[in-house]
Design a protein around this motif. Structure first.
Motif, PDB file in Angstrom:
ATOM      1  N   GLN A 255      -2.103   1.315  -8.622  1.00 45.91           N
ATOM      2  CA  GLN A 255      -3.434   1.460  -7.767  1.00 45.91           C
ATOM      3  C   GLN A 255      -4.417   0.211  -8.490  1.00 45.91           C
ATOM      4  OE1 GLN A 255      -4.047   3.081  -4.915  1.00 45.91           O
ATOM      5  NE2 GLN A 255      -5.906   1.806  -4.700  1.00 45.91           N
ATOM      6  N   ASP A 256      -4.505   0.513  -9.768  1.00 50.34           N
ATOM      7  CA  ASP A 256      -5.653  -0.552 -10.224  1.00 50.34           C
ATOM      8  C   ASP A 256      -5.142  -1.972 -10.261  1.00 50.34           C
ATOM      9  OD1 ASP A 256      -3.540  -0.287 -12.165  1.00 50.34           O
ATOM     10  OD2 ASP A 256      -4.953   0.414 -13.536  1.00 50.34           O
TER      11      ASP A 256
ATOM     12  N   GLN B 173       0.868  -1.342  -0.036  1.00 49.89           N
ATOM     13  CA  GLN B 173       0.102   0.019  -0.072  1.00 49.89           C
ATOM     14  C   GLN B 173       0.831   1.274   0.026  1.00 49.89           C
ATOM     15  OE1 GLN B 173      -2.642  -1.072   3.380  1.00 49.89           O
ATOM     16  NE2 GLN B 173      -4.413  -0.537   2.084  1.00 49.89           N
TER      17      GLN B 173
ATOM     18  N   THR C  62      -6.611 -10.652   1.061  1.00 49.53           N
ATOM     19  CA  THR C  62      -5.274 -10.416   1.688  1.00 49.53           C
ATOM     20  C   THR C  62      -5.143 -10.836   2.928  1.00 49.53           C
ATOM     21  OG1 THR C  62      -5.470  -8.045   0.543  1.00 49.53           O
ATOM     22  CG2 THR C  62      -3.898  -8.535   2.634  1.00 49.53           C
TER      23      THR C  62
ATOM     24  N   PHE D 192      -3.217  -3.255  -7.789  1.00 49.62           N
ATOM     25  CA  PHE D 192      -3.192  -3.401  -6.412  1.00 49.62           C
ATOM     26  C   PHE D 192      -4.540  -4.007  -6.164  1.00 49.62           C
ATOM     27  CE2 PHE D 192      -4.137  -1.968  -2.152  1.00 49.62           C
ATOM     28  CZ  PHE D 192      -3.341  -2.907  -1.477  1.00 49.62           C
ATOM     29  N   GLU D 193      -5.495  -3.412  -6.335  1.00 49.27           N
ATOM     30  CA  GLU D 193      -7.038  -3.639  -6.410  1.00 49.27           C
ATOM     31  C   GLU D 193      -7.227  -5.002  -6.671  1.00 49.27           C
ATOM     32  OE1 GLU D 193      -8.954  -0.224  -7.795  1.00 49.27           O
ATOM     33  OE2 GLU D 193      -8.575   1.068  -6.102  1.00 49.27           O
ATOM     34  N   GLN D 194      -6.773  -5.377  -7.936  1.00 50.85           N
ATOM     35  CA  GLN D 194      -6.921  -6.559  -8.523  1.00 50.85           C
ATOM     36  C   GLN D 194      -6.448  -7.773  -7.793  1.00 50.85           C
ATOM     37  OE1 GLN D 194      -8.670  -8.050 -11.342  1.00 50.85           O
ATOM     38  NE2 GLN D 194      -9.387  -6.031 -12.048  1.00 50.85           N
TER      39      GLN D 194
ATOM     40  N   SER E  15      -5.329  -7.831  -4.584  1.00 51.14           N
ATOM     41  CA  SER E  15      -5.609  -7.944  -3.378  1.00 51.14           C
ATOM     42  C   SER E  15      -7.256  -7.925  -3.087  1.00 51.14           C
ATOM     43  CB  SER E  15      -5.257  -6.412  -2.544  1.00 51.14           C
ATOM     44  OG  SER E  15      -5.816  -5.568  -3.029  1.00 51.14           O
ATOM     45  N   ALA E  16      -7.837  -8.793  -3.755  1.00 47.65           N
ATOM     46  CA  ALA E  16      -9.266  -9.184  -3.602  1.00 47.65           C
ATOM     47  C   ALA E  16      -9.249  -9.852  -2.055  1.00 47.65           C
ATOM     48  CB  ALA E  16      -9.803 -10.084  -4.614  1.00 47.65           C
TER      49      ALA E  16
END
Length: 484
Positions: A325-326, A315, A335, A328-330, A332-333
């Motif tokens: 960022q996009d 992060q 964590t 990371f979001e994919q 870290s569904a």
């Protein structure tokens, strides 16, 4: 299988964490057998332990003690050594052969080092010399009973985790670690991407292996991509493959790992090292399942589950603009955060027992004295469980006897740090106490490893279980510099 995960972990959670050791003691009287041929001392022991709420049974000699042990179960035995008919050492041998979980504290008016070592070798928890003060005795009794409880809980936990396919290398009573395992159990059967966060040596690879083995993809490949080399065409070709081309100077067509793992699982280890270019390609692959080999014009498809791991703060790396960022979001569904060993010190005695038990096949059975265990408990373990295993393996190799003492521990320290520790140590053995901070111990350890490899930071990082970047950061924090 999924319902089994939930049921088992719910049961483990309730048994291990909802019922604290103190509550268990209050509900179920702890049974203690006191064995001593001196009637006055036996009466003192009985009154002292009864006041603490223990159920106490007494035996005046070794022969009667064995007769009682064959009919009644006991959590703990306080055992005098010199007795008529049958001495305490022989009773200890009987207990270790027939009552594996019963803890034994040996008592003796004689200061015989050889006898103490022999008793520890045979499996006694501790050895106290008479006369002992009451607070000291009660403290040792409490620790011995805690050890018994931990061993029982650990056996139950390891049995259940092994039944579900989790490696026996995971030994824990820690709430945060158990929470991570519970989440892993919930998502293993799904195709959700999973991000595993934790320092080097905390068990990320083991968790990733568990996720694959308990998914519908278990019969397909499970491949690991080392992302530390995450830039350049060679690494991109390793991941996505390449076509034979005069432009790419590639002599043959090669499949990439993403293609080879089709139907299975791909672990991207230390994903924070991916270049921005490869991050974009990975994002496109995650969204579409499509990719092209380097030098190829044909769009290919591969169905893989992506698991990623990182020893960094992903992060923060995103906030610093070094990771998308996009993406990371994919990734870290889901964590999973694995705590470092310094935050789960209650696991260290269990891990020590588990490692020494495994090493017994090669090195013979060894046990660790309490003072040496205290040193391990106070150490910061920058390399986490991996470093603890390395230290114990090295210690078992060089330890001349079956009992591991403080001086046997292979914890590399600099001469200056070793001198400081020795000056602060009590006469009865080395102890890392208030006079030596954890930073000093850690600094000495890292300096000792660096010195042993002539300050080759890459070699030292491998020994310590750290990334070269993390070692460099620690050296800066601890003000460690190569001597001129």
């Amino acid at each position: 299988m999924f319902s089994d995960f939930l049921r088992v972990f719910e049961t483990l959670w309730l048994n291990i964490h909802a019922q604290k050791w103190e509550n268990t003691m209050a509900k179920i009287p702890i049974s203690v057998l006191a064995v001593d041929d001196e009637e006055s001392l036996l009466e003192v022991l009985k009154r002292l332990l009864a006041r603490e709420g223990y159920y106490v049974h007494a035996a005046p000699d070794g022969a009667e003690a064995i007769a009682i042990l064959q009919t009644l179960p006991f959590d703990l035995v306080l055992l005098d050594i010199k007795m008529p008919k049958l001495d305490g050492v022989e009773v200890l041998k009987f207990i270790r052969s027939h009552l594996l979980d019963t803890q034994v504290i040996m008592l003796s008016a004689l200061n015989e080092l050889d006898t103490a070592v022999e008793c520890m070798r045979l499996g006694a928890y501790d050895y106290l010399r008479k006369p002992y003060d009451h607070p000291q005795l009660l403290a040792v009794v409490h620790r011995a009973l805690e050890r018994k409880q931990l061993l029982i809980e650990n056996k139950a936990l390891r049995t259940e985790l092994q039944r579900l396919g989790i490696s026996a290398n995971i030994v824990t009573q820690d709430k945060a670690m158990l929470a991570a395992l519970e989440t892993a159990a919930r998502v293993a059967a799904t195709d959700s991407p999973v991000l595993i966060q934790g320092e080097i040596g905390t068990g990320k690879q083991v968790i990733a292996d568990f996720l694959h083995k308990n998914s519908g993809r278990r019969e397909k490949p499970f491949l690991t991509v080392e992302c530390r080399r995450g830039s350049g065409m060679d690494f991109e070709g390793e991941l996505f493959g390449h076509e034979r081309s005069a432009f790419t100077e590639v002599g043959s067509t090669e499949q990439g790992l993403a293609e080879i793992a089709n139907g299975g699982t791909l672990l991207l280890d230390e994903v924070q090292h991916l270049s921005m270019t490869l991050q974009l390609r990975l994002l496109e692959f995650l969204q579409t399942g499509e990719f092209r080999r380097i030098g190829g014009g044909k769009t290919l498809k591969s169905d893989v589950r992506i698991i990623t791991s990182t020893s960094g703060d992903l992060q923060k790396i995103v906030a610093d603009g070094m990771f998308r960022q996009d993406l990371f979001e994919q990734l870290s569904a889901v964590t999973l955060k694995l705590p470092p060993l310094r935050e789960r010190t209650m696991d260290i005695p269990l891990l020590v027992d588990a490692v020494l038990e495994k090493l017994a096949l090669k090195r013979g059975l060894k046990r660790i004295e309490n003072k040496a265990l205290d040193v391990l408990l106070k150490y910061d373990w920058p390399g986490n469980v991996g470093e603890l295993k390395n230290v114990l393996e090295a210690t078992a190799l060089v330890s001349p006897e079956e009992i591991i003492r403080v001086e046997d521990l292979v914890l590399p320290v600099s001469r200056e740090a070793e001198s400081n520790v020795m000056m602060s140590a009590p006469r009865d053995g080395l102890r890392v106490g208030s006079a030596v901070s954890l930073n000093e111990v850690e600094r000495g350890h890292i300096e000792g490893v660096l010195s042993s490899v002539r300050w080759d930071q890459r070699k030292a990082a491998r020994i310590l279980g750290l990334t070269p970047e993390r070692l460099s950061a620690k050296m800066k924090t601890l003000k460690l510099k190569k001597p001129k």
